[in-house]
Design a protein around this motif. Structure first.
Motif, short mmCIF file in Angstrom:
data_model
loop_
_atom_site.label_atom_id
_atom_site.label_comp_id
_atom_site.label_asym_id
_atom_site.label_seq_id
_atom_site.Cartn_x
_atom_site.Cartn_y
_atom_site.Cartn_z
N GLY A 302 0.82 -1.20 0.00
CA GLY A 302 0.00 0.00 0.00
C GLY A 302 0.85 1.26 0.00
N ALA A 303 0.38 2.30 0.69
CA ALA A 303 1.06 3.59 0.69
C ALA A 303 1.48 3.97 2.10
CB ALA A 303 0.14 4.66 0.11
N LEU A 304 2.45 4.87 2.17
CA LEU A 304 3.02 5.27 3.45
C LEU A 304 2.02 6.08 4.29
CD1 LEU A 304 5.82 4.92 4.82
CD2 LEU A 304 6.42 7.19 3.94
N GLY A 305 1.28 6.97 3.63
CA GLY A 305 0.39 7.86 4.36
C GLY A 305 -0.70 7.14 5.11
N SER A 306 -1.18 6.03 4.54
CA SER A 306 -2.23 5.23 5.20
C SER A 306 -1.64 4.04 5.95
CB SER A 306 -3.25 4.75 4.16
OG SER A 306 -2.62 4.16 3.04
N ARG A 307 -0.32 4.04 6.12
CA ARG A 307 0.43 2.99 6.81
C ARG A 307 0.19 1.62 6.18
NH1 ARG A 307 -1.78 5.91 11.06
NH2 ARG A 307 -0.33 7.27 12.22
N GLY A 308 0.03 1.63 4.86
CA GLY A 308 -0.13 0.38 4.13
C GLY A 308 1.14 -0.08 3.44
N ALA A 309 2.15 0.79 3.35
CA ALA A 309 3.44 0.39 2.78
C ALA A 309 4.06 -0.68 3.67
CB ALA A 309 4.36 1.59 2.66
N SER A 345 6.31 -6.66 -20.14
CA SER A 345 7.12 -6.28 -18.99
C SER A 345 6.24 -6.27 -17.74
CB SER A 345 7.70 -4.88 -19.19
OG SER A 345 8.33 -4.76 -20.44
N ALA A 346 6.88 -6.28 -16.58
CA ALA A 346 6.15 -6.19 -15.32
C ALA A 346 6.62 -4.96 -14.55
CB ALA A 346 6.37 -7.45 -14.49
N HIS A 347 5.69 -4.09 -14.23
CA HIS A 347 5.99 -2.87 -13.47
C HIS A 347 5.26 -2.98 -12.13
CE1 HIS A 347 7.66 -1.77 -17.19
NE2 HIS A 347 6.75 -0.95 -17.64
N THR A 348 6.01 -3.13 -11.06
CA THR A 348 5.43 -3.50 -9.77
C THR A 348 5.50 -2.36 -8.77
OG1 THR A 348 6.16 -5.77 -10.18
CG2 THR A 348 5.41 -5.24 -7.96
N HIS A 349 4.34 -1.99 -8.24
CA HIS A 349 4.23 -0.97 -7.19
C HIS A 349 4.85 -1.52 -5.91
CE1 HIS A 349 1.68 1.77 -4.49
NE2 HIS A 349 2.08 0.81 -3.67
N ALA A 350 5.86 -0.83 -5.41
CA ALA A 350 6.46 -1.19 -4.11
C ALA A 350 6.94 0.09 -3.45
CB ALA A 350 7.60 -2.19 -4.28
N ILE A 351 6.44 0.39 -2.27
CA ILE A 351 6.79 1.62 -1.56
C ILE A 351 7.66 1.33 -0.34
CG2 ILE A 351 5.83 3.50 -0.15
CD1 ILE A 351 3.65 3.82 -2.23
N GLY A 352 7.28 0.36 0.49
CA GLY A 352 8.05 0.06 1.69
C GLY A 352 9.27 -0.80 1.42
N ASP A 353 10.21 -0.79 2.37
CA ASP A 353 11.45 -1.54 2.16
C ASP A 353 11.22 -3.06 2.12
OD1 ASP A 353 10.93 -1.71 4.90
OD2 ASP A 353 12.79 -0.69 5.50
N LYS A 354 10.24 -3.55 2.88
CA LYS A 354 9.91 -4.97 2.82
C LYS A 354 9.34 -5.33 1.45
CE LYS A 354 7.00 -8.55 4.93
NZ LYS A 354 6.01 -8.84 6.01
N ALA A 355 8.42 -4.51 0.96
CA ALA A 355 7.82 -4.77 -0.35
C ALA A 355 8.87 -4.73 -1.45
CB ALA A 355 6.72 -3.75 -0.64
N ASN A 356 9.77 -3.74 -1.41
CA ASN A 356 10.81 -3.65 -2.42
C ASN A 356 11.70 -4.89 -2.39
OD1 ASN A 356 11.17 -0.97 -4.10
ND2 ASN A 356 10.29 -0.37 -2.13
N ARG A 357 12.05 -5.37 -1.20
CA ARG A 357 12.91 -6.56 -1.11
C ARG A 357 12.20 -7.79 -1.67
NH1 ARG A 357 16.32 -7.57 4.21
NH2 ARG A 357 17.45 -5.86 3.17
N ILE A 358 10.94 -7.98 -1.31
CA ILE A 358 10.20 -9.15 -1.79
C ILE A 358 10.01 -9.09 -3.30
CG2 ILE A 358 7.92 -10.25 -1.76
CD1 ILE A 358 7.81 -9.63 1.26
N VAL A 359 9.76 -7.88 -3.83
CA VAL A 359 9.59 -7.75 -5.28
C VAL A 359 10.91 -8.04 -6.00
CG1 VAL A 359 9.14 -6.10 -7.14
CG2 VAL A 359 7.63 -6.18 -5.14
#
Length: 546
Positions: A302-309, A345-359
């Protein structure tokens, strides 16, 4: 401001295409494929494409050309927004906009006024941000009920990752105390465990599935409205980050009719139930480069502002909470595999550091087993990345598709949500460039305003529009003016496989360019966000004039 008549007529104009056009008396700047910055005073184009750039003496080489005096204005390549939501922008321009409003009561008053003139049925709006309000707390349905209680209301948070609804909307959707949030979503609850009226990420669908779908007429109107707005801001090409089946059909129809208002590189939404149908249709590349569909947009968190990242450690301001992964790693890998199998191609939304690592892990695993590394895959946003993971973008050939305006919009909120350790890899543009990554820059409109000069200002200064903080936030990650322009032009084009067609004013490329009222390279950086577009040219045709 006026938009020039029918774009279809402009694009098909035989007058312009039959003539050589010389625009002289300009201060021209363009990045080049060789990595240089070309400067010129004259631009020559014919049949919608660049013939030559140079100094005043080249005019004599084209004695039969139509000459246009640029009146000393600055000329840049048409700007490319590498991450936006076209229909969402058009809808926003046509619906209730509560962006920047600093209290619940002020939003309520605007909603009540809007309801008086809006057609019957659901009241839809966007833009609230609780971090701007005195108590900074999520709002409730009862607060909306005070202003409108007889019609369902759905207001999307500014980041698009939460909705705030009234009691009527919850009743129509059958939401009560027993309703459970789906995986990847959260229902914010009151002290008595009743739903509060705020639904985050995948929980939004509990409400949204009950909203009547947009009609074709509404989509057409939204596309036209968004196109007009983007052209007025100097954007000649945009990447649409996640389209549904209806929009997929609309874009193809408009491309066939030669009535797309600007160039669109669209990503298929991985959440659309007809994704496979669209993939099986194959890659779409329209010959005049107005429409390209060859990627899939996947959501990891999700997003940082809603604490979903999704974070590796707890939120600094909500202990025990690390955000939301919207897909498991297995699901992500399945989507990557499906995309690559169809040449997408695959363009993947990732905002948080955990999401970026998993992606990144997911890309790496699928590259080893299936391939796909050469498809110019992207991570959209890449906002909070653990420093250990930044080099992996380069190793895996993943393009960081980043929105500079997010850093300056988020900086105060980010310092509440994250501690110093978590911020070490935050909005790390210069770090990415130094390792050889190309940044595809955008705005994420309508989450942020679409004006690319706000983004260029943020990229160069790391300051808000009132030029604070004084030296910039996390200032070591600033870009210089040339780097920032390249991210909004040639490198954005590269991220869409279009660097040999768009993004710079080099021979044989489309004559997409803008005239602006200030010299971007010779004004103080603090003035960049004040730049206004005088003219926008698309394929050698004047598409917008102030």
């Amino acid at each position: 401001m006026k938009l020039l008549a029918s774009l279809a007529v402009l694009i098909c104009s035989t007058l312009t295409y039959a003539q050589t056009i010389v625009i002289h008396n300009v201060k021209g700047y363009s990045p080049t494929l060789k990595g240089e910055l070309n400067t010129f005073n004259v631009l020559v184009f014919k049949d919608g494409k660049v013939v030559k750039t140079g100094e005043k003496d080249i005019i004599k080489e084209f004695p039969q050309a139509t000459q246009i005096d640029g009146k000393g204005h600055t000329l840049l390549p048409g700007l490319i927004d590498a991450h936006g939501h076209v229909i969402g922008l058009g809808d926003n321009l046509l619906r209730l906009d509560v962006r920047g409003i600093t209290s619940v009561s002020a939003i309520g008053e605007k909603l009540r006024d809007y309801a008086k003139q809006a057609p019957k049925g659901w009241l839809i709006g966007r833009g609230w941000d609780q971090t701007l309000w005195p108590d900074k707390q999520f709002p409730t349905a009862k607060q909306l009920d005070q202003y409108v209680s007889d019609r369902p209301v759905v207001l999307t948070r500014v980041d698009g990752h939460a909705i705030w609804v009234n009691s009527k909307a919850m009743a129509l959707a059958g939401i009560d105390k027993q309703t459970k949030a789906p995986a990847g979503g959260e229902i914010i609850r009151l002290s008595d465990d009743q739903p509060s009226g705020v639904f985050i990420d995948k929980a939004e669908q509990l409400i949204k599935t009950h909203i009547p779908p947009s009609t074709d007429e509404q989509r057409q109107l939204a596309l036209n409205k968004a196109g007009q707005h983007l052209l007025s801001l100097g954007i000649t090409s945009t990447h649409d980050a996640g389209i549904d089946h209806g929009t997929w059909q609309l874009y193809q129809q408009r491309a066939e009719q030669h009535t797309l208002p600007l160039r669109i590189y669209a990503m298929l939404s991985a959440s659309d139930e007809r994704l496979l149908t669209m993939l099986k249709h194959g890659v779409i590349k329209e010959k005049d480069d107005f429409l390209s569909i060859r990627s899939v947009k996947i959501y990891a968190d999700g997003a940082l502002g809603s604490r979903g990242a999704a974070l590796l450690a707890d939120y600094h301001d909500r202990k025990g909470h690390t955000g939301l992964m919207l897909e498991t790693q297995a699901q992500l890998e399945s989507l990557l595999k499906q995309s690559f199998a169809h040449g997408y191609s695959a363009h993947t939304h990732a905002i948080g550091d955990k999401a970026n690592r998993i992606v990144l892990d997911s890309y790496e695993n699928i590259f080893k087993t299936v391939g796909g590394k050469l498809l110019r895959n992207r991570i959209e946003h890449a906002q909070i990345v653990h420093p250990d993971d930044i080099p992996r973008f380069k190793t895996l050939s993943i393009i960081p598709s980043m929105q500079p305006i997010h850093a300056t919009s988020d900086m105060h909120m980010a310092e509440l949500r994250l501690d110093e350790q978590q911020l070490r890899g935050a909005y790390a543009w210069q770090t990415f460039l130094k390792q050889g990554s190309k940044i595809a820059a955008g705005s994420d409109y309508p989450v942020e305003l679409a004006n690319p000069f706000y983004g260029l200002h943020a990229a160069v200064t790391r300051m808000s529009r009132d030029n604070k903080p004084e030296k910039g936030w996390l200032a070591q990650e600033k870009l210089n003016k040339e780097q920032a322009l390249r991210a909004f032009t040639l490198d954005a084009a590269y991220a869409a496989f279009q660097e040999h067609k768009l993004g710079s004013l080099e021979k044989g490329k489309w004559a997409d360019f803008i005239l602006i009222d200030k010299d971007y390279f010779n004004i103080d950086a603090s003035e960049i966000d004040d730049i206004k577009v005088i003219q926008t040219w698309l394929a050698g045709n004047l598409a917008y004039q102030q």
